[in-house]
Design a protein around this motif. Structure first.
Motif, PDB file in Angstrom:
ATOM      1  N   ALA A 162      -6.086  -1.479   3.232  1.00 31.64           N
ATOM      2  CA  ALA A 162      -6.276  -0.598   3.686  1.00 31.64           C
ATOM      3  C   ALA A 162      -6.591  -0.497   5.459  1.00 31.64           C
ATOM      4  O   ALA A 162      -6.610  -0.555   6.480  1.00 31.64           O
ATOM      5  CB  ALA A 162      -6.638   1.109   3.693  1.00 31.64           C
ATOM      6  N   GLU A 163      -8.381  -1.282   5.423  1.00 31.96           N
ATOM      7  CA  GLU A 163      -8.823  -1.920   6.304  1.00 31.96           C
ATOM      8  C   GLU A 163      -8.124  -3.059   7.586  1.00 31.96           C
ATOM      9  O   GLU A 163      -8.390  -3.086   8.797  1.00 31.96           O
ATOM     10  CB  GLU A 163     -10.244  -2.187   5.973  1.00 31.96           C
ATOM     11  CG  GLU A 163     -11.206  -2.137   5.622  1.00 31.96           C
ATOM     12  CD  GLU A 163     -12.093  -0.956   6.216  1.00 31.96           C
ATOM     13  OE1 GLU A 163     -11.865  -1.272   7.039  1.00 31.96           O
ATOM     14  OE2 GLU A 163     -12.804   0.049   5.695  1.00 31.96           O
ATOM     15  N   LEU A 220       0.967  -1.269   0.258  1.00 31.03           N
ATOM     16  CA  LEU A 220      -0.369   0.092  -0.273  1.00 31.03           C
ATOM     17  C   LEU A 220       0.686   1.468  -0.200  1.00 31.03           C
ATOM     18  O   LEU A 220      -0.335   2.735   0.319  1.00 31.03           O
ATOM     19  CB  LEU A 220      -0.850   0.052   1.307  1.00 31.03           C
ATOM     20  CG  LEU A 220      -2.463  -0.743   0.942  1.00 31.03           C
ATOM     21  CD1 LEU A 220      -2.682  -0.732   2.554  1.00 31.03           C
ATOM     22  CD2 LEU A 220      -2.884  -0.293   0.374  1.00 31.03           C
ATOM     23  N   GLU A 221       2.602   1.400  -0.506  1.00 26.71           N
ATOM     24  CA  GLU A 221       2.897   2.460  -0.225  1.00 26.71           C
ATOM     25  C   GLU A 221       2.074   3.390  -1.187  1.00 26.71           C
ATOM     26  O   GLU A 221       2.156   2.662  -2.247  1.00 26.71           O
ATOM     27  CB  GLU A 221       4.451   2.453  -0.798  1.00 26.71           C
ATOM     28  CG  GLU A 221       5.054   1.210   0.667  1.00 26.71           C
ATOM     29  CD  GLU A 221       5.302  -0.715   0.056  1.00 26.71           C
ATOM     30  OE1 GLU A 221       4.277  -0.571  -1.316  1.00 26.71           O
ATOM     31  OE2 GLU A 221       5.927  -1.000   0.044  1.00 26.71           O
ATOM     32  N   GLY A 222       2.666   4.430  -0.739  1.00 26.04           N
ATOM     33  CA  GLY A 222       1.973   6.091  -1.925  1.00 26.04           C
ATOM     34  C   GLY A 222       0.341   5.968  -1.625  1.00 26.04           C
ATOM     35  O   GLY A 222      -0.032   7.055  -2.085  1.00 26.04           O
ATOM     36  N   LEU A 238     -14.167  -9.055  -3.127  1.00 27.26           N
ATOM     37  CA  LEU A 238     -12.392  -9.106  -4.367  1.00 27.26           C
ATOM     38  C   LEU A 238     -12.264  -9.747  -5.270  1.00 27.26           C
ATOM     39  O   LEU A 238     -12.205 -10.860  -5.724  1.00 27.26           O
ATOM     40  CB  LEU A 238     -11.089  -9.220  -3.586  1.00 27.26           C
ATOM     41  CG  LEU A 238     -11.165  -8.054  -1.713  1.00 27.26           C
ATOM     42  CD1 LEU A 238     -10.364  -8.092  -1.470  1.00 27.26           C
ATOM     43  CD2 LEU A 238     -11.707  -6.680  -2.161  1.00 27.26           C
ATOM     44  N   ASP A 239     -11.509  -8.956  -6.864  1.00 26.01           N
ATOM     45  CA  ASP A 239     -11.074  -9.669  -7.549  1.00 26.01           C
ATOM     46  C   ASP A 239      -9.995 -11.480  -7.218  1.00 26.01           C
ATOM     47  O   ASP A 239      -9.336 -11.082  -6.255  1.00 26.01           O
ATOM     48  CB  ASP A 239     -10.195  -8.746  -8.728  1.00 26.01           C
ATOM     49  CG  ASP A 239      -9.527  -7.856  -9.048  1.00 26.01           C
ATOM     50  OD1 ASP A 239      -8.142  -8.257  -7.786  1.00 26.01           O
ATOM     51  OD2 ASP A 239      -9.078  -7.246  -9.127  1.00 26.01           O
ATOM     52  N   GLY A 297      -9.549  -3.572  -3.944  1.00 29.06           N
ATOM     53  CA  GLY A 297      -8.946  -3.973  -3.329  1.00 29.06           C
ATOM     54  C   GLY A 297      -7.531  -3.693  -2.244  1.00 29.06           C
ATOM     55  O   GLY A 297      -7.501  -3.842  -1.032  1.00 29.06           O
ATOM     56  N   GLU A 298      -7.510  -2.721  -2.545  1.00 24.57           N
ATOM     57  CA  GLU A 298      -7.001  -1.775  -1.769  1.00 24.57           C
ATOM     58  C   GLU A 298      -7.249  -1.361  -0.636  1.00 24.57           C
ATOM     59  O   GLU A 298      -6.793  -0.861   0.638  1.00 24.57           O
ATOM     60  CB  GLU A 298      -6.275   0.393  -2.520  1.00 24.57           C
ATOM     61  CG  GLU A 298      -5.651  -0.232  -3.526  1.00 24.57           C
ATOM     62  CD  GLU A 298      -5.401   0.924  -4.448  1.00 24.57           C
ATOM     63  OE1 GLU A 298      -4.185   0.921  -5.164  1.00 24.57           O
ATOM     64  OE2 GLU A 298      -5.721   1.505  -4.357  1.00 24.57           O
TER      65      GLU A 298
END
Length: 327
Positions: free
Chosen positions: A165-166, A146-148, A187-188, A160-161
């Motif tokens: 994050a959750e 999840l950087e950035g 999610l895929d 998905g992101e």
């Protein structure tokens, strides 16, 4: 003693009954009738530190109710329950620091704010020092890829992101026990695989205990060696994932490639035909009849290739639940 221990754990609900229409409303107002729903009925199990256990069952079987009992969101009707040395329903601060509950259909992140802002709220709740907070966010965001992305509004993240994050928010206080209810819901395939890889790494790195529910059998087969299976509020299986096949699948699958196509009725004399595409056939054969059936097929059919396999786990479970509804 296990990290999680339940003994004859039950949860009952009293639900009011109301007939439709105006008269039904009047009767309901002056003379209410109730029925009792047994969401969970005397289930017993124990989970050791560091185990990843799958929790299976159809919708309405009692999975989410059990997770809410284990996390202390609801009070048990009867039975004994201990999680990390605590009685969950007391919701003690020391207990809450040891657990987390992630539900794939719920979110704790604030939609219009960056995820990093919600993380700071969690850090304040769990009294995580600033330097440690930054270190944990950096470590978990790297593990989750999840950087950035943490300084963008949550609404601009992909599904998905957002799920990643959750997870980061839920694990910021580094809990010992993870209760995960459908964490890959919607999610895929790539996002599902990324979440599974992260959970395996988190378990390996911190020896976390994980109880996972999922309708995606790929989650269960990739993460769990042991499964609990609940049906109509009762625990019907507790053991190795592969043991499900021995208990609930009294059959094997035979895959045949024939030299020439054959009639469906002819093939049905050897077993239950699950698929027939040209010269390729898939049959279900009862275990006790397997040797005889295979011998007959080799002698009587124009077989070019034959392979016998265990049935897929998801098919076994689906067949069990279907047969339980229609005895």
């Amino acid at each position: 003693m296990g990290q999680i221990r339940a003994v004859k754990l039950s949860k009952h609900y009293r639900v009011a009954l109301k007939a439709p229409g105006f008269l039904g409303t009047l009767r309901h107002f002056f003379h209410r009738q109730y029925r009792q729903i047994e969401a969970v009925r005397e289930i017993s199990f124990q989970i050791e530190p560091g185990e990843i256990v799958g929790f299976l069952g159809p919708n309405g079987a009692g999975k989410t109710t059990t997770l809410k009992l284990l996390s202390g969101l609801i009070y048990p009707s009867s039975g004994q329950l201990e999680v990390a040395g605590h009685q969950p329903f007391r919701r003690e601060y020391a207990f809450l620091r040891k657990i987390t509950l992630v539900m794939g259909n719920k979110q704790q992140l604030i939609w219009d704010l960056p995820a990093a802002d919600s993380f700071r709220v969690n850090a304040a709740v769990y009294e995580i020092p600033e330097a440690e907070f930054r270190r944990r966010v950096g470590e978990l965001s790297e593990m989750l890829g999840l950087e950035g992305r943490l300084h963008q509004p949550v609404r601009k993240l992909s599904l998905g992101e957002r799920m990643k994050a959750e997870l980061l928010a839920a694990l910021l206080h580094r809990p010992q026990i993870l209760f995960l209810d459908e964490p890959t819901l919607g999610l895929d395939l790539n996002a599902q695989a990324a979440v599974r890889t992260f959970l395996l790494e988190y378990n390996r790195r911190y020896r976390a205990t994980i109880l996972l529910t999922s309708h995606y059998m790929a989650d269960i087969t990739a993460l769990c060696e042991r499964v609990l299976m609940i049906h109509q509020g009762q625990l019907v299986y507790d053991g190795p994932l592969r043991g499900l096949l021995e208990r609930f699948a009294p059959y094997r699958e035979a895959y045949l490639k024939l030299a020439q196509p054959l009639d469906l009725a002819w093939l049905a004399s050897y077993g239950e035909v699950r698929s027939l595409e040209g010269r390729e056939v898939r049959l279900l054969l009862r275990r006790e009849e397997l040797v005889e059936a295979v011998g007959r097929m080799l002698n009587e059919l124009p077989v070019e290739d034959l392979e016998v396999r265990e049935p897929a786990v998801e098919e076994v479970i689906g067949k069990f639940f279907t047969s339980s509804k229609n005895p």
